[in-house]
Write an enzyme that holds these catalytic residues in place. Structure first.
Site, PDB file in Angstrom:
ATOM      1  N   ARG A 193      49.298  43.455  40.696  1.00 18.27           N
ATOM      2  CA  ARG A 193      48.320  44.080  41.604  1.00 18.27           C
ATOM      3  C   ARG A 193      48.981  45.086  42.548  1.00 18.27           C
ATOM      4  O   ARG A 193      48.573  45.231  43.709  1.00 18.27           O
ATOM      5  CB  ARG A 193      47.561  43.033  42.417  1.00 18.27           C
ATOM      6  CG  ARG A 193      47.000  41.876  41.605  1.00 18.27           C
ATOM      7  CD  ARG A 193      46.064  42.333  40.531  1.00 18.27           C
ATOM      8  NE  ARG A 193      45.578  41.204  39.726  1.00 18.27           N
ATOM      9  CZ  ARG A 193      44.844  41.347  38.641  1.00 18.27           C
ATOM     10  NH1 ARG A 193      44.530  42.555  38.196  1.00 18.27           N
ATOM     11  NH2 ARG A 193      44.439  40.306  37.971  1.00 18.27           N
ATOM     12  N   GLU A 316      45.235  28.843  38.284  1.00 18.29           N
ATOM     13  CA  GLU A 316      45.285  29.887  37.253  1.00 18.29           C
ATOM     14  C   GLU A 316      46.441  29.660  36.282  1.00 18.29           C
ATOM     15  O   GLU A 316      47.197  30.575  35.961  1.00 18.29           O
ATOM     16  CB  GLU A 316      45.378  31.272  37.907  1.00 18.29           C
ATOM     17  CG  GLU A 316      44.174  31.572  38.799  1.00 18.29           C
ATOM     18  CD  GLU A 316      44.153  32.969  39.382  1.00 18.29           C
ATOM     19  OE1 GLU A 316      45.230  33.535  39.597  1.00 18.29           O
ATOM     20  OE2 GLU A 316      43.047  33.484  39.615  1.00 18.29           O
ATOM     21  N   ARG A 349      49.787  27.077  48.713  1.00 14.87           N
ATOM     22  CA  ARG A 349      48.551  27.875  48.665  1.00 14.87           C
ATOM     23  C   ARG A 349      47.326  27.012  48.352  1.00 14.87           C
ATOM     24  O   ARG A 349      47.402  26.087  47.544  1.00 14.87           O
ATOM     25  CB  ARG A 349      48.675  28.987  47.637  1.00 14.87           C
ATOM     26  CG  ARG A 349      49.719  30.017  48.034  1.00 14.87           C
ATOM     27  CD  ARG A 349      49.815  31.090  46.991  1.00 14.87           C
ATOM     28  NE  ARG A 349      48.919  32.208  47.203  1.00 14.87           N
ATOM     29  CZ  ARG A 349      48.222  32.780  46.250  1.00 14.87           C
ATOM     30  NH1 ARG A 349      48.231  32.314  45.016  1.00 14.87           N
ATOM     31  NH2 ARG A 349      47.472  33.827  46.503  1.00 14.87           N
ATOM     32  N   ARG A 361      32.575  28.153  42.582  1.00 17.73           N
ATOM     33  CA  ARG A 361      33.978  28.439  42.895  1.00 17.73           C
ATOM     34  C   ARG A 361      34.211  28.603  44.397  1.00 17.73           C
ATOM     35  O   ARG A 361      35.299  28.279  44.896  1.00 17.73           O
ATOM     36  CB  ARG A 361      34.414  29.698  42.134  1.00 17.73           C
ATOM     37  CG  ARG A 361      35.824  30.112  42.475  1.00 17.73           C
ATOM     38  CD  ARG A 361      36.314  31.190  41.542  1.00 17.73           C
ATOM     39  NE  ARG A 361      37.413  31.922  42.139  1.00 17.73           N
ATOM     40  CZ  ARG A 361      37.918  33.038  41.639  1.00 17.73           C
ATOM     41  NH1 ARG A 361      37.430  33.543  40.519  1.00 17.73           N
ATOM     42  NH2 ARG A 361      38.919  33.639  42.234  1.00 17.73           N
ATOM     43  N   LYS A 385      43.403  31.699  51.525  1.00 17.30           N
ATOM     44  CA  LYS A 385      42.929  33.070  51.342  1.00 17.30           C
ATOM     45  C   LYS A 385      41.643  33.297  52.092  1.00 17.30           C
ATOM     46  O   LYS A 385      40.820  32.401  52.177  1.00 17.30           O
ATOM     47  CB  LYS A 385      42.572  33.289  49.862  1.00 17.30           C
ATOM     48  CG  LYS A 385      43.653  33.786  48.998  1.00 17.30           C
ATOM     49  CD  LYS A 385      43.079  34.192  47.646  1.00 17.30           C
ATOM     50  CE  LYS A 385      44.211  34.473  46.688  1.00 17.30           C
ATOM     51  NZ  LYS A 385      43.744  34.976  45.388  1.00 17.30           N
ATOM     52  N   ASP A 390      37.890  35.266  46.674  1.00 20.59           N
ATOM     53  CA  ASP A 390      39.139  35.935  46.333  1.00 20.59           C
ATOM     54  C   ASP A 390      39.227  37.367  46.860  1.00 20.59           C
ATOM     55  O   ASP A 390      39.013  38.312  46.111  1.00 20.59           O
ATOM     56  CB  ASP A 390      39.286  35.962  44.805  1.00 20.59           C
ATOM     57  CG  ASP A 390      40.670  36.397  44.369  1.00 20.59           C
ATOM     58  OD1 ASP A 390      41.493  36.685  45.242  1.00 20.59           O
ATOM     59  OD2 ASP A 390      40.929  36.434  43.154  1.00 20.59           O
ATOM     60  N   GLU A 418      43.467  45.226  45.408  1.00 21.58           N
ATOM     61  CA  GLU A 418      43.083  44.802  44.061  1.00 21.58           C
ATOM     62  C   GLU A 418      41.588  44.999  43.811  1.00 21.58           C
ATOM     63  O   GLU A 418      41.186  45.426  42.738  1.00 21.58           O
ATOM     64  CB  GLU A 418      43.449  43.326  43.883  1.00 21.58           C
ATOM     65  CG  GLU A 418      42.954  42.744  42.572  1.00 21.58           C
ATOM     66  CD  GLU A 418      43.310  41.272  42.407  1.00 21.58           C
ATOM     67  OE1 GLU A 418      43.970  40.695  43.293  1.00 21.58           O
ATOM     68  OE2 GLU A 418      42.929  40.696  41.370  1.00 21.58           O
TER      69      GLU A 418
HETATM   70  C1  BDP Z   1      43.906  36.991  42.048  1.00 22.12           C
HETATM   71  C2  BDP Z   1      44.702  38.017  41.299  1.00 22.12           C
HETATM   72  C3  BDP Z   1      45.875  37.428  40.582  1.00 22.12           C
HETATM   73  C4  BDP Z   1      46.676  36.570  41.541  1.00 22.12           C
HETATM   74  C5  BDP Z   1      45.785  35.543  42.187  1.00 22.12           C
HETATM   75  C6  BDP Z   1      46.501  34.726  43.246  1.00 22.12           C
HETATM   76  O1  BDP Z   1      43.845  38.652  40.368  1.00 22.12           O
HETATM   77  O2  BDP Z   1      46.638  38.481  40.074  1.00 22.12           O
HETATM   78  O3  BDP Z   1      47.729  35.951  40.887  1.00 22.12           O
HETATM   79  O4  BDP Z   1      44.715  36.176  42.828  1.00 22.12           O
HETATM   80  O5  BDP Z   1      46.328  35.044  44.413  1.00 22.12           O
HETATM   81  O6  BDP Z   1      43.105  37.686  42.962  1.00 22.12           O
HETATM   82  O7  BDP Z   1      47.205  33.797  42.931  1.00 22.12           O
END
Ligand code: BDP
Length: 736
Positions: A193, A316, A349, A361, A385, A390, A418
């Site tokens: 990003r 993820e 995190r 979500r 976050k 997001d 992003e």
């Molecule tokens: C998302 C992004 C990804 C990041 C993820 C994160 O698309 O690339 O790895 O957040 O914060 O927004 O872990």
């Protein structure tokens, strides 16, 4: 009349021509490398005013930090005043600038500032004018050299923004302890990003060669008070924990240290398997804990002031404690135990969301982490976050703020854009961050803002932190777009003082970075301050979110529904159909709104009190629903998209009017970016409205320009084309 000899006449003419050209060109071309630390000569009247205040300078101490302070002040003042400054004597001599601690400077020691200074902590400082008779000195004082560094940059900022310095009485301390930049940089030099070139860290040539840029990076951060850098991507590669890489990290740490910046690393949770040859990374396995302990010892051997680990676990696809049947607390506390003897922290995190049938979500992080309140070790920070989904252009504040009073919760913002047009769109993020920081969680009743949670005022946490995902890269101007340097700057200023206003930050940054021309300042700050609302309008108005093209996330794709994981599909978020649009998060829907404290919950739950800006975040609303304006939801939505487009068009016009007051290089670069932004804003509006209109079947209200292409064309054309990538012929791509 004496005739000049021929050669000197020619010389005189040449000089006159040069002077004439010089008068026409307002400023020499500037590639943006110097950021807001330009130190070009100030207007003459300011120079005259300042000169008698700074006749000589004395910086006490012989640490690496003191020499950084000395160097910065010397070049900053010399550049700004157009002449070198004399070395002072640490004495009460008129016009002397004295920088020191009570221990290192005679004059500072004689002023009895100890009590005041100790209240400001070891990063705080005082800048004060002292007078005896007709002699006056300016003192920058702190208990530590780091405080002096911040004081020096503050002083330089006063000069660069043309503020009076003859009767100074400043006392500052940072409100948040760890003010971190997170770099999502990979070992191969790419940046996840990242939109400003390659990684700043040249792993291939480290530790043998030190890129001079590291020092300029450190200066820029120190100038806004950033005191920690996480060097690598949260999607972490275990290679960063090998001895080979740790030596490279140590070399960077050596450059950053004099500037008060500690290095941190993102740690891959399964590293004991990948590097240690263990069969598991189970946090409760003693062999695993011992491996991490040895690793932490090794790191501190190389980097005694190592900050700690940032961990993205069970998110993820990343490994984490749950991979081994354990929970977040098991994982975080095991790592925390390894770092604790060295004073390091674990930043865990909260960006954890697992799709399950019928889930929302937006509520996932709260569900996953809130039950662990009070269970984390004292050197664990939970990094949350904003927002709950997001880093979208607009989200409500995250419900974890306020709901974990026994945990050290730190906000994570994304400086890199992003979801907001990469490094192509002008978006001054201070407005968005300010909106979040000032949001009232009602955790302890009225006045429980996110800022007061972040700085520990509300719950009294010992370690407070805030992180921003960096927008820096190898591009000459650091951020890919000169105007977006403002976001790096703003993040640092808000981390130092979460109540700082976007207006003040925009004003400072503009004067330091772009111009002292009064008209230019008005135009540029207005552009900055309006830009966030504009991008919300043309991308995701009225509470829409996550409407972007899959993968790269640049253009619009509200129709997108092809991912297996439903919560990666824009249709999952807009829920648009023939009846209406929006995600019902109230009692009749996912009820995620109940994660907020009652006053907030009630406000958002009711259609009558939910602010328009978050309407479709919390409610599914009929297309013909009557808004407060009397217009239908459909008409209001369409007009908001259009409003965003108008704003960008106007910004382009305003910028064009600044030709001649900004140096030609940056003037042209910004003009190009604004052209891309206008093209993209129109596209976002047209693609989004085409899709929504195919469902609402309502006609566009007066004042909204109809889309130029068919919905099918928007669906099949990727907006991230050569034009957006800055390639190809600019003029051919963009004709107005
Ligand atoms: C998302 C992004 C990804 C990041 C993820 C994160 O698309 O690339 O790895 O957040 O914060 O927004 O872990």
């Amino acid at each position: 009349m004496t005739l000049l000899p021929k050669r000197s006449a020619a010389f005189a003419v040449a000089v006159l021509i040069l002077l004439f050209i010089g008068a026409l060109i307002p400023a020499r071309a500037d590639d943006g490398y110097r950021l807001w630390l330009r130190y070009d000569k100030l207007p003459n009247n300011a120079v005259l005013r300042y000169r008698k205040q700074i006749l000589s300078m004395y910086v006490a101490g012989d640490s690496a930090t003191s020499s950084a302070v000395r160097g910065e002040l010397a070049s900053g003042i010399a550049g700004s005043l157009g002449e070198r400054i004399a070395i002072g004597r640490d004495a009460f001599v008129s016009g002397e600038l004295i920088v020191g601690t009570p221990a290192s400077s005679k004059v500072v020691g004689s002023l009895h500032l100890e009590r005041e200074l100790s209240e400001l902590g070891d990063e705080g400082f005082i800048i004060r004018t002292f007078r005896t008779g007709n002699r006056s000195v300016t003192v920058i004082a702190s208990t530590s050299d780091r405080g002096l560094l911040y004081g020096a940059f503050h002083f330089l900022r006063l000069i660069q923004t043309l503020r009076p310095i003859d009767k100074l009485n400043v006392a500052e301390r940072p409100r948040i302890k760890l003010r971190l930049l997170d770099h999502w940089d990979n070992a191969d030099g790419s940046v996840e990003r990242g939109y400003a070139g390659r990684s700043l860290w040249k792993w291939g040539e480290l530790p043998a060669r030190i890129d001079p840029r590291y020092r300029d990076y450190a200066r820029a951060n120190a100038s806004v008070g950033i005191n920690g850098s996480v060097l690598n991507n949260v999607n972490a590669d275990a290679v960063f924990l090998t001895t080979d890489y740790l030596q490279k990290v140590a070399a960077i740490a050596d450059v950053l240290r004099p500037y008060g910046i500690k290095v941190y690393l993102s740690a891959r949770f399964s590293a004991p398997i990948e590097l240690g040859g263990l069969k598991t990374a189970d946090p409760l396995d003693p062999k695993v804990a011992a491996w991490w302990k040895r690793k932490a010892d090794e790191i501190h051997e190389l980097i005694p002031d190592f900050g700690g680990f940032l961990v993205k676990a069970n998110s993820e696809g990343q490994p984490g404690p749950r991979t081994y049947g354990r929970d977040h607390v098991d994982g975080a506390n095991m790592l925390a135990a390894a770092l604790a003897p060295h004073g390091g922290v674990v930043i865990w995190r909260a960006f954890v969301y697992d799709a399950k049938p019928g889930y929302d979500r937006a509520g996932a992080a709260y569900e996953n982490l809130q039950p662990f309140d009070g269970k984390f070790a004292s050197n664990v920070i939970l990094q949350v976050k904003n927002g709950p989904i997001d880093f979208q252009p607009r989200e409500p504040f995250h419900p974890l703020f306020g709901s974990m009073p026994k945990t050290q919760v730190a906000p994570e913002f994304q400086i890199t854009q992003e979801y907001m047009g990469f490094s192509n769109h002008l978006v001054f993020l201070a407005n968005m961050w300010h909106e979040v920081l000032e949001s009232d969680t009602y955790a302890r009743g009225l006045g429980s803002s996110v800022a007061k949670i972040a700085d520990g005022e509300l719950f009294g946490q010992k370690i407070t932190a805030i992180a921003g995902v960096a927008n820096t890269g190898s591009d000459r101007n650091w951020t890919g777009y000169d105007m977006l340097q403002a976001n790096w700057y703003a993040f640092g200023r808000l981390a130092w003082d979460p109540d700082a206003t976007p207006e003040a930050i925009a004003d400072e940054w503009t004067k330091m970075t772009l111009s002292h021309d009064p008209n230019a300042i008005v135009v540029i700050t207005r552009m900055l301050l309006g830009s966030h609302e504009a991008v919300v309008n043309y991308m995701t108005p009225l509470g829409l979110h996550h409407q972007m093209w899959g993968g790269h996330h640049y253009g619009p794709a509200p129709w997108w529904n092809s991912y297996d994981r439903d919560d990666w599909n824009p249709t999952y978020y807009n829920k648009a159909d023939a009846g209406g649009i929006g995600f019902d998060r109230t009692m009749t829907g996912s009820n995620t709104v109940s994660q907020y404290f009652p006053s907030v919950r009630d406000q958002y739950s009711s259609l009558a009190t939910c602010p328009d800006t978050l309407l479709l975040w919390f409610h599914h609303v009929k297309w013909d629903y009557r808004m407060r304006t009397g217009r239908t939801l459909w008409a209001e939505l369409a007009l908001h998209y259009q409003e965003g487009v108008y704003w960008v068009r106007n910004a382009r016009r305003q910028w064009a009017g600044l030709k001649g007051t900004i140096d030609p290089q940056r003037y042209a670069a910004v003009a190009r970016k604004l052209a891309i932004q206008e093209r993209d804003a129109v596209w976002w509006k047209d693609a989004s409205l085409s899709y929504f209109q195919s469902l609402s079947k309502m006609s566009l209200p007066k004042g909204v320009e109809p889309p130029k292409l068919s919905l099918e064309q928007y669906k099949t054309t990727d907006l991230l084309d050569d034009f957006a990538r800055g390639k190809g012929n600019f003029d051919e791509n963009h004709k107005d």
